[in-house]
Design a protein around this motif. Sequence first.
Motif, PDB file in Angstrom:
ATOM      1  N   PHE A   1       0.767  -1.231  -0.065  1.00  0.00           N
ATOM      2  CA  PHE A   1      -0.157  -0.046   0.017  1.00  0.00           C
ATOM      3  C   PHE A   1       0.916   1.223  -0.177  1.00  0.00           C
ATOM      4  O   PHE A   1       1.969   1.190   0.435  1.00  0.00           O
ATOM      5  CB  PHE A   1      -1.025   0.176   1.159  1.00  0.00           C
ATOM      6  N   TYR A   2       0.370   2.367  -0.402  1.00  0.00           N
ATOM      7  CA  TYR A   2       0.943   3.881  -0.225  1.00  0.00           C
ATOM      8  C   TYR A   2      -0.332   4.668   0.169  1.00  0.00           C
ATOM      9  O   TYR A   2      -1.383   4.313   0.014  1.00  0.00           O
ATOM     10  CB  TYR A   2       1.773   4.020  -1.416  1.00  0.00           C
ATOM     11  N   ARG A   3       0.306   5.804   0.913  1.00  0.00           N
ATOM     12  CA  ARG A   3      -0.905   6.843   1.120  1.00  0.00           C
ATOM     13  C   ARG A   3      -0.850   7.698  -0.209  1.00  0.00           C
ATOM     14  O   ARG A   3       0.091   8.402  -0.533  1.00  0.00           O
ATOM     15  CB  ARG A   3      -0.413   7.656   2.357  1.00  0.00           C
ATOM     16  N   ARG A   4      -1.963   8.007  -0.534  1.00  0.00           N
ATOM     17  CA  ARG A   4      -2.606   8.693  -1.760  1.00  0.00           C
ATOM     18  C   ARG A   4      -3.238   9.730  -1.161  1.00  0.00           C
ATOM     19  O   ARG A   4      -4.386   9.312  -0.620  1.00  0.00           O
ATOM     20  CB  ARG A   4      -2.957   8.091  -2.774  1.00  0.00           C
ATOM     21  N   ASP A   5      -2.985  11.189  -1.151  1.00  0.00           N
ATOM     22  CA  ASP A   5      -3.915  12.124  -0.690  1.00  0.00           C
ATOM     23  C   ASP A   5      -4.259  11.811   0.832  1.00  0.00           C
ATOM     24  O   ASP A   5      -5.414  12.092   1.198  1.00  0.00           O
ATOM     25  CB  ASP A   5      -4.741  12.763  -1.561  1.00  0.00           C
ATOM     26  N   GLY A   6      -3.315  10.985   1.606  1.00  0.00           N
ATOM     27  CA  GLY A   6      -3.513  10.753   3.107  1.00  0.00           C
ATOM     28  C   GLY A   6      -4.538   9.321   3.196  1.00  0.00           C
ATOM     29  O   GLY A   6      -4.680   8.857   4.322  1.00  0.00           O
TER      30      GLY A   6
END
Length: 402
Positions: free
Chosen positions: A210-215
């Motif tokens: 996963f990654y944080r995209r716009d939080g």
Amino acid sequence: MIPSVRKAYNEQFTTSAYHHFLQGMAEDAGVAPAFRVAETPVFVPGDLTAKLVQACEEVVNVILRPDFKTLTEDAIPPALRVPGENDHPHFIVIDFAVTRNEAGELEPQLIELQGFPTMNAFQQVMAKQYRNHFQIPAELNNYFNGLDDESYYQLLRDMIIGNLPPEEVILLEVKPEEQKTKIDFYSTEKYLGIRAVCITDLVQEGNQLFYRRDGVLTPVKRIYNRIIFDDLQRQQSTLGEHVNLFQDLDVEWITHPNWFYRISKYTMPLLHSDYIPKSWYLHQLPVIPTDLENYVLKPLFSFAGQGVKIDVTEEDINAISDPENWILQHRVKYDPAIVTPDGNAICEIRMMYIWPDGAARPMLVHNLSRISKGRMIGVGFNSDDTWVGGSCCFFEAIPPAT
């Protein structure tokens, strides 16, 4: 290299147009190039275009051999092997020096090849800005196989994103904002809709990434990989905690990292053509040539020209403790074929292939060029010269067979 086109281009060139050209690229991409871009593209005559395409297809024929994976098993360093390798690379780039043969004709000579993507999104930004700011003849083309701007970027979207939501696909790199190629990352986001993510920003849960995209924690289903793994290994101590990519993760790689090694300098001794200099794995060299001034010594596991020995001596060869990790290659003599206002320049031409899943062969799509007035070519080796740096080619059509 097309004399009439070169003469006209040089005569109409202005420093003002060049600055507007640079500004146009920066405005299009959203960031200025972190490397020098040349004042000129390369104009490739039809006969040389034909030779480049022929040489590329001869390389592709070897990659298509049923035993190619067997022949290249030792190309992948054991510590850098990644699980889940697929049947073929999605991207291939093939680099040629422009030389002149004994008959005085321009011809390509293979320098290097990689099963790895290059500046796919930005190269068209560059080509477009050359056309916007300089008089490039309409009959010259930077594309192959009938592509245009729309179909080229659609091909990239199909290849990299496929049927997935763009937010579930990432361009993965180590410290992307610090890379000289970051302008390509910006162009990739603009034209394809996927973001560049640093390996340190990945989050692992089980075998999912996963990654944080716009939080928002967002799943990663596909990785457009721009990490060179031996470079990653060299930087381990400075990165801090990050996901181990050498495990079996539930993610699809575009292109899978193992292909960076299979299709590389390691492949060169397997290739035979008039346009490919003779190469040997150093540990299989039958005898040290007496004319070493005509050879270069290259480490198999390096990039951007690092470790290459140009002025080879017998002592250099005897001093190598791991000859299985080196090749000796017949030296290529670049021809100063590009006439510039302050001296002729040499160049390399990178031919860019895309290989969609299910396709019988990879397809030649675009190009990249690097121009130099020094002994080494590459954005890291340019001096304070002008009319040098990153560039692209506009090709004359291949003349009909007689």
